[in-house]
Design an enzyme around this catalytic site. Structure first.
Site: not given
Length: 376
Positions: A140, A214
């Site tokens: 992420d 992500w």
């Protein structure tokens, strides 16, 4: 998709943004500095650039203005936390500075850039995800911090840290990659100390689809801001291509979408998840549009995935609002709740509708599908 909702050729990007404007005029009612805002409002800004409807830009502006004073001080932002999540909104601050030339946006972005200079790193030089997650690289984090890192440099004509941006992407790929599957694990612990870690590899136990989403979106985005001739740029493109091709192999063969735990399609309770699926398809579509990927490898897959994403994830209310459904609310490792990264953990997180992360992922995908109409 259900005929009452329209068809895949409709302008879902505008439909989605207009839903937000009516349903969520105050985007973040909790008034906390959250990466959800940058994720979703960043997609709204992209759609504004395509549609040129001033109400879309004003929506982004009014919702970020709530957090800033004239000196660019950010409500609820604590630089000392050294959390990459807090950097994500910086991309939108740069967009607003580009549009308005109001210095408060630049001053706020400057503060976030200064955080990156202080961000703790692994011995290999990769950013920790947060100060309270020592020695940990999470997929992420590349979307949250390192795209802004490059975008800031390009906007202000800096060139002293592009090499470090490239290093963040290449090193994160290296330490999270599973050679056998070609997928990347959710996280890596260099110190091998976390309860969830594989002591031999440093990997977390599972592949989590949104984490990979992500990462592939971050790779597709950062390439816009890196100089064409910088060493390592081509390797980022190759890594993106390899990871997306591996993801094709692990998609649901009927829908071209992905399950919450990416590689365990047949395991009980696993489910096709909205946010990660939309992110991956958006990265594929952008990679093709920008010429990073070979169109023939992805075109049919994207088109089928788009149609099925509308069928699987989208409902329309009586008011005509677009709802996104089957979104994992959150996913993480460790922390106060001692999240162990097990299969049971990923199945335990709530599955909700209209999560702003998931809604942003839907809008990014809808934006790319609108771009395909323009380019064709």
């Amino acid at each position: 998709m259900y005929r009452g909702y329209g068809n895949p050729e409709d302008d879902w990007a505008s439909l989605g943004v207009n839903t937000l404007l009516k349903r969520d005029p105050i985007f973040n009612k909790l008034y906390n500095w959250s990466y959800d805002d940058g994720t979703c409002l960043g997609a709204v800004y992209n759609i504004y650039q395509l549609k040129k409807q001033s109400k879309m830009l004003e929506y982004c502006k009014s919702n970020f203005d709530r957090y800033l004073d004239s000196q660019g001080n950010i409500h609820d932002y604590v630089a000392e936390d050294l959390a990459l999540d807090d950097i994500c909104n910086g991309k939108s601050l740069l967009d607003l500075y580009h549009e308005t030339k109001d210095l408060k946006y630049k001053k706020a972005a400057d503060k976030l850039y200064e955080q990156l200079k202080m961000q703790p790193r692994t011995e290999e030089g990769t950013f920790w995800h947060k100060k309270r997650y020592p020695s940990q690289v999470w997929l992420d984090g590349l979307y949250m911090g390192s795209v802004f890192y490059a975008k800031y440099q390009k906007m202000f004509n800096l060139d002293d840290r592009y090499d470090d941006v490239v290093h963040q992407f290449l090193s994160a790929y290296k330490v999270t990659l599973d050679d056998e599957s070609g997928l990347c694990y959710h996280a890596y612990d260099e110190a091998r100390q976390q309860p969830w870690v594989n002591k031999e590899t440093g990997h977390s136990p599972h592949f989590w689809t949104r984490a990979i989403g992500w990462f592939v979106m971050a790779m597709a985005d950062v390439l816009e801001y890196l100089p064409e001739d910088i060493e390592g740029r081509k390797q980022i493109i190759d890594n993106l291509d390899h990871l997306l091709k591996a993801l094709k192999d692990y998609s649901d063969p009927q829908t071209h979408l992905w399950y919450q735990v990416t590689d365990e399609i047949d395991r009980p309770m696993n489910y096709i998840e909205q946010s990660g699926s939309s992110m991956i398809l958006a990265a594929m579509a952008k990679g093709v549009r920008m010429g990073y990927l070979n169109a023939s490898d992805y075109e049919d897959f994207i088109e089928k995935g788009w149609v099925n994403s509308l069928e699987q994830f989208i409902t329309i209310t009586n008011e005509g609002y677009v709802n996104t459904n089957r979104t994992c609310q959150v996913g993480g490792l460790g922390g106060p709740n001692k999240r162990d990264g097990s299969y049971a953990y990923y199945m335990s997180e709530p599955v909700i509708s209209n999560d702003h992360k998931g809604y942003g992922a839907f809008l990014y995908l809808a934006y790319e599908m609108e771009q395909r109409k323009v380019n064709n």
